[in-house]
Design a protein around this motif. Structure first.
Motif: not given
Length: 222
Positions: A209-222
């Protein structure tokens, strides 16, 4: 004005991801299939599932439904026995109390049958909107929009909406999500939230879903 999500593309991506995934369905869906959509089995398993891991829910639901496969059978059981059968489900003593009361109410007011309306389900002890919606969709095949922590988190993280709690998320989704996706959203996003879009450090590098996501609130990801 918030951009309208590309719902068709989003659900197509989720369905393809699910099709490629070799895992068991969420616990309530599994119980619903096993018991042929029996409303009592779905209601029981959904109550047990609250704040409880799927593997624990499945075992606890199976143990209880073997002995209390109907409201009459469960009503004849002592509350302590119900609690023992569903242990170690979260808040198992409170759930045992609620299930015992629900069984009695169904026998007294509904001829031993689980009601098929939101209002009546919400009047039962321990039943909230998530539980009521799951019973309506899984047991009665009616329109319902079940929002749990996964649906709430992912909907906000992707920027599809902005809400403070699952109930608010449900009300917004009822306005913006096409009804054809109402029954499916919880099933897909529960799995997605468990496997990829986790609360802390989600797997953004392999997110479908990466192109449909704004990553709101995500401070750290893998």
């Amino acid at each position: 004005m918030r951009k309208i999500p590309e719902w068709d593309a989003i659900f197509n991506a989720l369905e393809k991801w699910r099709g490629d995934l070799s895992v068991q369905d969420p616990s309530v869906n599994t119980v619903a299939e096993h018991y042929r959509r029996d409303p009592w089995a779905v209601l029981v398993s959904t109550i047990i599932s609250l704040r409880t891991k799927d593997d624990v829910t499945l075992l606890a639901s199976s143990r209880l439904l073997e002995r209390g496969g109907s409201p009459a059978e469960l009503n004849a059981m002592k509350e302590e026995k119900i609690a023992k059968l569903i242990y170690p489900a979260g808040f198992y003593r409170n759930k045992a109390s609620s299930l015992k009361k629900i069984a009695h109410i169904l026998l007294e007011q509904y001829n031993g049958l689980v009601p098929a309306s939101m209002e009546e389900l919400l009047s039962l002890p321990g039943v909230g909107r998530k539980t009521a919606n799951l019973v309506l969709t899984e047991a009665f095949d009616l329109d319902g929009l079940c929002v749990d922590i996964h649906v709430h988190r992912i909907s906000n993280r992707c920027g599809w909406l902005s809400s403070k709690n699952p109930e608010e998320t449900e009300m917004i989704l009822r306005e913006i999500l096409p009804k054809k996706y109402w029954k499916r959203i919880n099933y897909l996003l529960v799995l997605y939230g468990q496997k990829l879009c986790r609360p802390v450090s989600p797997f953004c590098s392999c997110c479908t879903l990466v192109k449909y996501c704004v990553h709101f609130g995500v401070e750290k990801s893998r």
